[in-house]
Design an enzyme around this catalytic site. Structure first.
Site, short mmCIF file in Angstrom:
data_model
loop_
_atom_site.label_atom_id
_atom_site.label_comp_id
_atom_site.label_asym_id
_atom_site.label_seq_id
_atom_site.Cartn_x
_atom_site.Cartn_y
_atom_site.Cartn_z
N THR A 178 0.86 -1.17 0.00
CA THR A 178 0.00 0.00 0.00
C THR A 178 0.90 1.23 0.00
OG1 THR A 178 -2.03 0.99 0.87
CG2 THR A 178 -0.44 0.24 2.50
N CYS A 188 -2.88 7.77 7.86
CA CYS A 188 -3.56 6.47 7.77
C CYS A 188 -2.65 5.38 8.35
CB CYS A 188 -3.84 6.13 6.31
SG CYS A 188 -5.06 7.18 5.53
N HIS A 220 -5.87 -0.85 4.85
CA HIS A 220 -5.40 0.54 4.88
C HIS A 220 -6.54 1.40 5.43
CE1 HIS A 220 -3.30 3.97 2.38
NE2 HIS A 220 -3.99 4.49 3.37
#
Lengths: 161, 204
Positions: A23, A29, A46
């Site tokens: 990712t 995040c 995520h």
């Protein structure tokens, strides 16, 4: 032929060897990999926000630590992974902008990390390693052979955790 | 807010505000920079948030982003985004400096310079909205971040994730003597704020 599986923001995917899963650009995040020593597959989530309970617009369950982890764990269990053997590695939760004014949004990275840790604890999934906080973005990828999470940052050496 | 909501007349109004804001910004910037920098008329468009990192070349592209929150009758945030090379050109032209190739850490002075340009552009845009609509808008101090586009943009995405899925992007190009510097402003407001803007202009 092995492929690289990309997980977008507010999303999760399952990856089987020999593929790797990644990712890109985690800021505040948090990326969560759930794997076991024995299985040749893993999941990567995520998340953007700590809790689905704090927000009205909560249709996308993968956006939140609580509902996202719940969905990923149950998908992995359906594929035959045993809850008791699950392990996690997490990264992200940075504070990208240093605002002079105090606001809730400034601490979102920390709150995301705290929430992920609490939820994983509820599921009794131990966190093997982590690279969280600070003020820089991270790109992560997980290798199922070595069970290592590679953390890549701009202007810094790659890290394996 | 849906894409369908911002079409025709409404989009034209936002574009016009963009043009006026850009005009104001050019004037302020030429004063600050002794006419070293000019600015072309901007192109205004609505983008889905996922597309924004693509606008700068992908989620892993290094960008400089200046972010300001605004509050008052309308609230939201504005970002001023440049690719790293463009940011080096802009800061270099302001400070009379040359930077090394590749990834660099900006020092305090470099960041201040970029923040100031961002601040002028963003305030000009907001003040043109405020003048046209008679709505009160005040800005908070800006902050700057230089990192991967994906990670820089996830904070605005988190705030926006609670209100909508797209942003108003104002593409702007600066001309530093002969070298163009390509950057853009991104205006993000909640649905209620857009409604207030359109209502005060008599569109809805």
């Amino acid at each position: 032929m092995s492929e690289v599986i990309k997980v977008g923001i507010a999303d999760w995917k399952i990856c089987s060897a020999p593929d790797t899963i990644t990712t890109i650009g985690l800021g505040s995040c948090v990326g969560i990999v759930i794997y076991t020593i024995g299985d040749s597959f893993c999941g990567l989530l995520h998340i953007m926000l700590p809790s689905s309970k704090e927000i009205r617009n909560n249709a996308n369950r993968s956006k939140f630590a609580d509902t996202g982890i719940e969905d990923l764990v149950s998908a992995l269990e359906k594929k035959g992974m045993k809850r008791i053997q699950m392990r996690a590695k997490i990264a992200g939760g940075a504070k990208m902008f240093q605002f002079t004014s105090k606001s809730d949004i400034g601490t979102i990275g920390d709150r995301n990390v705290d929430s992920v840790k609490n939820v994983l604890k509820e599921y009794n999934i131990p966190i093997v390693s982590e690279d969280c906080g600070a003020d820089y973005g991270r790109t992560i990828s997980f290798d199922l052979d070595t069970k290592m999470l590679t953390v890549r940052c701009a202007g810094r050496a790659d890290k394996q955790i | 807010m849906n894409n369908q909501d911002l079409t025709g007349m409404k989009l034209d109004v936002l574009k016009e505000i963009g043009n006026i804001g850009a005009g104001n910004a050019t004037t302020s910037l030429s004063i600050l920079l002794n006419n070293n920098l000019r600015m072309e008329l901007p192109i205004v468009k609505i983008m889905n948030f996922d597309e924004v990192p693509e606008r700068v070349g992908g989620a892993e592209t290094i960008v400089s982003a200046v972010l300001t929150h605004f509050k008052g009758d309308v609230s939201g945030m504005i970002l001023f985004i440049l690719e790293l090379e463009e940011a080096k050109n802009l800061a270099g032209s302001m400070l009379g400096k040359k930077y090394e190739e590749g990834f660099i850490e900006f020092d305090h002075m470099d960041k201040s310079a970029l923040k100031e340009v961002g601040n002028i552009l963003m305030s000009s845009y907001l003040s043109s909205i405020s003048t046209l609509t008679n709505l009160q808008v005040h800005t908070e101090p800006p902050a700057i971040c230089v990192d991967m586009a994906g990670s820089v943009l996830d904070l605005p995405l988190i705030e926006l994730g609670q209100i909508g899925d797209n942003a108003l992007v104002i593409d702007s190009k600066f001309l530093d003597k002969d070298e163009p510097i390509d950057g853009f402003l991104m205006f993000v407001a909640d649905e209620e704020s857009y409604d207030k803007i359109f209502k005060s202009l008599g569109i809805i």
